[in-house]
Design an enzyme around this catalytic site. Sequence first.
Site, PDB file in Angstrom:
ATOM      1  CG  ASP A 102      -2.031  -0.983   1.198  1.00  0.00           C
ATOM      2  OD1 ASP A 102      -2.228  -1.621   0.136  1.00  0.00           O
ATOM      3  OD2 ASP A 102      -2.724  -1.124   2.217  1.00  0.00           O
ATOM      4  CG  ASN A 125      -5.359  -5.561   5.114  1.00  0.00           C
ATOM      5  OD1 ASN A 125      -4.149  -5.562   5.280  1.00  0.00           O
ATOM      6  ND2 ASN A 125      -5.977  -4.648   4.378  1.00  0.00           N
ATOM      7  CG  LEU A 150     -25.274  -0.821   8.038  1.00  0.00           C
ATOM      8  CD1 LEU A 150     -26.432  -0.891   9.014  1.00  0.00           C
ATOM      9  CD2 LEU A 150     -25.790  -0.754   6.603  1.00  0.00           C
ATOM     10  CB  THR A 208      -6.688   2.059   5.076  1.00  0.00           C
ATOM     11  OG1 THR A 208      -6.710   3.392   4.610  1.00  0.00           O
ATOM     12  CG2 THR A 208      -6.339   1.100   3.948  1.00  0.00           C
ATOM     13  CG  ASP A 246      -9.766  -5.735   4.757  1.00  0.00           C
ATOM     14  OD1 ASP A 246     -10.746  -6.126   4.095  1.00  0.00           O
ATOM     15  OD2 ASP A 246      -8.881  -4.990   4.287  1.00  0.00           O
ATOM     16  CB  SER A 252      -4.580  -0.127  11.787  1.00  0.00           C
ATOM     17  OG  SER A 252      -5.475  -0.808  10.926  1.00  0.00           O
TER      18      SER A 252
HETATM   19  O1  RIB Z   1      -9.337  -2.984   2.534  1.00  0.00           O
HETATM   20  C1  RIB Z   1      -8.155  -2.225   2.516  1.00  0.00           C
HETATM   21  C2  RIB Z   1      -7.228  -2.732   1.456  1.00  0.00           C
HETATM   22  O2  RIB Z   1      -7.810  -2.529   0.198  1.00  0.00           O
HETATM   23  C3  RIB Z   1      -5.892  -2.028   1.393  1.00  0.00           C
HETATM   24  O3  RIB Z   1      -4.932  -2.585   2.251  1.00  0.00           O
HETATM   25  C4  RIB Z   1      -5.546  -2.095  -0.086  1.00  0.00           C
HETATM   26  O4  RIB Z   1      -4.433  -2.873  -0.368  1.00  0.00           O
HETATM   27  C5  RIB Z   1      -6.794  -2.630  -0.777  1.00  0.00           C
HETATM   28  O5  RIB Z   1      -6.692  -3.956  -1.080  1.00  0.00           O
END
Ligand code: RIB
Length: 300
Positions: free
Chosen positions: A12, A42, A212, A243, A247, A286
């Site tokens: 990233d 992630n 949501l 970000t 995930d 994170s």
């Molecule tokens: O969901 C976040 C992720 O989306 C990031 O880490 C990026 O690489 C994309 O895949």
Amino acid sequence: MKVLNIGSLNLDYVYHVDHFVQPGETLNADSQMVNPGGKGLNQSVALSRAGAEVWHAGCLGKGGESLKTLLEQNGVNTRWLLPVSELQGNAVIQVNAQGQNCILLFGGSNRCLSDEQVEKTLADFAPGDLLVLQNEVNDLPMIVEKAYERGLRIVLNPSPYDAGLAGVDFGKLDWLLVNEVEARQLSGCADPEAAWEHLHRETPGLSVLITLGSAGSVAWQVKSGSVEQFRQAAFSVPAVDTTGAGDTFTGYFLGGLLEDLPLEDCMRRASMASALSVQRPGAAASIPRRAEVEEALSRL
Ligand code: RIB
């Protein structure tokens, strides 16, 4: 029971900006970082930090060696992460002053999965094991077919929503994990309840979780023909970088399901994990550890 994630790994390239760059605009970024990420990676890290036994399968491209190391440092088995000659998949991410992001993806190595690799990987897993998928790798319909034939339970996070999803047989999935935008794209319904009703009518055996944002999350779990619904409010926290928050939610939610926790506990824990993650920069970096999540919940 084992968890197999056939998923992406990305480098990233993150740029902190005052606002997202506009068409025709040239904008100076305040800072730049290169972080481990990818929805697949992630989610594997989040599952592992939640306490699950995880295998991450996929393709490791040129320049991506640190991503394999990171998975291993997090206790994820990388036996089926195979090298390819493509460049490592990557993402260009702008994070604005409110902690929101916008992401441009380049699939690279993540799109090099072959039928043979998928078959050999699946052969290591038994009926009842859980397969986790996102839409950042190639040939999702083939993977779903082969995993279903082998008797794996399949969870799909259809993100990003694009043509790669065409041909996926949703009737072969156990869980669909989506945000509200993806729920609308899949069902044509803006309202989450209406989206669920549409999806349930089309695929009655499918359990669905919709996140949501600041409004929390809602899930409908189909068990032996009956449906249990639970709605979880979001924990209100100041966001530094969202970000990887989705995930994180996914990994902790599935971790809870694997432990047979009640639906409401799975969602509460996932929601807290995600609230902790948005208060820190980066994606994989994170994701909180389980002890932190439990400690935060115990303080409520
Ligand atoms: O969901 C976040 C992720 O989306 C990031 O880490 C990026 O690489 C994309 O895949």
